[in-house]
Enzyme design. Sequence first.
Site, PDB file in Angstrom:
ATOM      1  N   ASP A   1      73.255  38.123  59.125  1.00 49.39           N
ATOM      2  CA  ASP A   1      72.980  38.764  57.837  1.00 49.39           C
ATOM      3  C   ASP A   1      74.090  38.537  56.822  1.00 49.39           C
ATOM      4  O   ASP A   1      75.170  38.034  57.160  1.00 49.39           O
ATOM      5  CB  ASP A   1      72.717  40.276  58.046  1.00 49.39           C
ATOM      6  CG  ASP A   1      73.715  40.947  58.992  1.00 49.39           C
ATOM      7  OD1 ASP A   1      74.776  40.346  59.288  1.00 49.39           O
ATOM      8  OD2 ASP A   1      73.460  42.072  59.433  1.00 49.39           O
TER       9      ASP A   1
ATOM     10  N   ASN B   1      72.733  54.555  64.348  1.00 49.54           N
ATOM     11  CA  ASN B   1      71.326  54.975  64.277  1.00 49.54           C
ATOM     12  C   ASN B   1      70.410  53.968  64.986  1.00 49.54           C
ATOM     13  O   ASN B   1      69.195  54.025  64.847  1.00 49.54           O
ATOM     14  CB  ASN B   1      70.907  55.146  62.809  1.00 49.54           C
ATOM     15  CG  ASN B   1      70.968  53.834  62.034  1.00 49.54           C
ATOM     16  OD1 ASN B   1      71.357  52.803  62.568  1.00 49.54           O
ATOM     17  ND2 ASN B   1      70.582  53.882  60.770  1.00 49.54           N
TER      18      ASN B   1
ATOM     19  N   HIS C   1      70.376  50.644  64.473  1.00 50.36           N
ATOM     20  CA  HIS C   1      70.017  49.426  63.728  1.00 50.36           C
ATOM     21  C   HIS C   1      70.638  48.191  64.378  1.00 50.36           C
ATOM     22  O   HIS C   1      71.679  48.272  65.023  1.00 50.36           O
ATOM     23  CB  HIS C   1      70.376  49.539  62.237  1.00 50.36           C
ATOM     24  CG  HIS C   1      71.832  49.457  61.904  1.00 50.36           C
ATOM     25  ND1 HIS C   1      72.479  50.390  61.136  1.00 50.36           N
ATOM     26  CD2 HIS C   1      72.791  48.538  62.200  1.00 50.36           C
ATOM     27  CE1 HIS C   1      73.742  50.053  60.976  1.00 50.36           C
ATOM     28  NE2 HIS C   1      73.959  48.931  61.623  1.00 50.36           N
TER      29      HIS C   1
ATOM     30  N   GLU D   1      66.919  48.546  59.795  1.00 51.78           N
ATOM     31  CA  GLU D   1      67.188  49.982  59.920  1.00 51.78           C
ATOM     32  C   GLU D   1      65.957  50.689  60.493  1.00 51.78           C
ATOM     33  O   GLU D   1      64.828  50.212  60.327  1.00 51.78           O
ATOM     34  CB  GLU D   1      67.498  50.572  58.532  1.00 51.78           C
ATOM     35  CG  GLU D   1      68.742  50.031  57.856  1.00 51.78           C
ATOM     36  CD  GLU D   1      70.048  50.544  58.481  1.00 51.78           C
ATOM     37  OE1 GLU D   1      70.011  51.472  59.317  1.00 51.78           O
ATOM     38  OE2 GLU D   1      71.109  49.986  58.126  1.00 51.78           O
TER      39      GLU D   1
END
Length: 240
Positions: A67, A136, A138, A143
């Site tokens: 990314d 979380n 991801h 996400e």
Amino acid sequence: MKVIVCKDYAEMSAKSAEIVADVMKKKPNAVLGLATGSTPEGMYAKLAEMNKAGEIDFSQVTTVNLDEYYPISPDNDQSYRYFMNKNLFDKVNIDKTHTHVPQGSAADGEAEAKRYEAFVRSLGGADIQVLGIGRNGHIAFNEPDTELVPATHITSLTEDTIDANARFFASAADVPTKALTMGMGTILSAKKIIILANGKGKHDAVMQMLKGTVTTSCPASFLNLHDDVVLVCDEACYNG
Ligand code: F6R
């Protein structure tokens, strides 16, 4: 999923570097899928050390990163391209033209996402993909959501992420609001995946992933669909 629990961060870094090095020794022109973030920094340092000692050779290796912020210039010290140059590419005998990060400076982000997806697919996917995991759950910039996207795409950063990043940029207006990221299918196209996690803060996300089920509320749980995934974590992460 295979699980390797290491004593601490140093052991996690050494173990994961060994797994990547193994792939490189078996296939000198391997395609390495790479991640940024604080988790793999120790692993990159170890790989650079092994390269310097002549144990591994990057001269024929190709890399594809997960990314990049969008928009961002590659020479911005917050860009993932800058991070990769600093932590790995400038320290090993890799041909920089064989290192690929989604282009945060592309004029047309959607077109860049399509180009990058086609490029990764043209390589046949990564021989090994290195991943970190968010608190979380991801992975890359995928996400938790009601739906996840299979291919490389542009995604909006959450307000939380924008706020957390603001301190690294000259002004709030300079903080990128979007990112280019491999999708779940791009990540799963890798032949082998290692996911690194250290520290108590990652415990809950890792336990959710290790349940073995799949849920869009924990993108990392999708790794349960792949046959060759290794979690390399430290005791603090595993024991919580
Ligand atoms: C980085 C990336 C992110 C990180 C994750 C964990 O390329 O894709 O998903 O892997 O945010 O970040 P750290 O390692 O900083 O805890």
